[in-house]
Scaffold this motif. Structure first.
Motif: not given
Length: 294
Positions: A88-101
């Motif tokens: 279950k890998v999530i990239s750094y940028n996708e992780c930050m986008t998820q926090v924002f959304a």
């Protein structure tokens, strides 16, 4: 934006490591997510296509349903896919986008619930002034302000997240990216950031809940002067809204206030609490708001 990081991706541990339970998680959350999206999209399409649903209550309900769908979509698809994935890998940028959304649409839900409570207050307590106070232009301005406030809140959250340096383990003991699990991985003293999290998210949840409960207490108190039929209709509307508010803000306050008040440590909020808040409550909104409009 993250120059002190040695971590370019994270691994989400999810809700469980047991293969059988992962299949159960996949099935349960797929059903809830589809139900949430379909239910809210039906409300959105119905309000948009019906000329008879032009009152402020339906105007705000439109945006509540939209925020509900986006709020669930910010994390649910990945949770569902990861339930059947080995890594279950999530990239750094996708992780930050998820926090924002997550914070953008979550905060928008809170503000729309406040606007709906204000609409009910004016409709029940000041019925003669309702058409003038809650005219279309005013409702539009209120929604724009809600979006602006949500954007400011989520921007503050993402700034805190982007300032965290990650130089060690990248295992997130959670099913999505949020500040609490990320704080546990940061290679720095996170006590001050933890306090900022309580001040920001915790204060929004707690103060909004108190404001909403006070407004509904005032509304229920004013029902004494209404007819029996008027009291019954208003009580039905208010009770469904109160149920949604309690179910929504209970976990919200627990996650962003109670679990962040320990001195010096950043506790991990239990996954069932966040699962309930992010998936079951948006599914509850369509049924509750449907019953309150009839």
């Amino acid at each position: 934006m993250h120059q002190n990081n040695n971590v370019t991706e994270f691994i989400l541990l999810g809700l469980t490591q047991d293969p059988l339970r992962q299949k159960m998680v996949f099935l349960i959350f797929l059903i809830f997510y589809v139900g949430t999206v379909v239910g809210n999209m039906l409300i959105i399409v119905t309000i948009k296509c019906s000329r008879s649903l032009g009152s402020p209550m339906y105007f705000f309900l439109f945006y509540l349903s939209f925020a509900d769908s986006c709020f669930s979509t910010s994390t649910a698809p990945r949770l569902i896919v990861d339930a059947l994935s080995t890594k279950k890998v999530i990239s750094y940028n996708e992780c930050m986008t998820q926090v924002f959304a997550l914070h953008l649409f979550g905060c928008m839900e809170i503000f729309v619930l406040i606007l709906m409570a204000a609409d009910r207050y004016v409709a029940i307590c000041k019925p003669l002034h309702y058409p003038r106070i809650m005219r279309r232009q005013v409702c539009l301005i209120l929604i724009i302000l809600a979006w602006i406030g949500s954007f400011i809140h989520s921007t503050a959250q993402i700034i805190l997240a982007l300032r965290l340096p990650f130089c060690g383990p990248n295992l997130i003991d959670h099913y999505c990216c949020d500040l609490q699990p990320l704080l546990k991985l940061a290679c720095m003293d996170t006590y001050k950031i933890n306090l900022l999290l309580v001040t920001n998210s915790g204060a929004i949840c707690s103060s909004s809940f108190m404001l909403l409960m006070i407004s509904y207490i005032v509304i229920l108190h004013s029902l004494r002067n209404h007819s029996a039929e008027g009291r019954k209709k208003a009580l039905s509307t208010c009770m469904s809204h109160i149920i949604v508010v309690v179910l929504f803000f209970g976990p919200c306050i627990f996650i962003y206030t109670a679990t962040n008040l320990s001195m010096g440590k950043v506790p991990q909020p239990p996954s069932p609490w966040t699962s309930w808040w992010q998936y079951f409550i948006p599914l509850e909104h369509p049924s509750s708001t449907h019953s309150s409009t009839h």
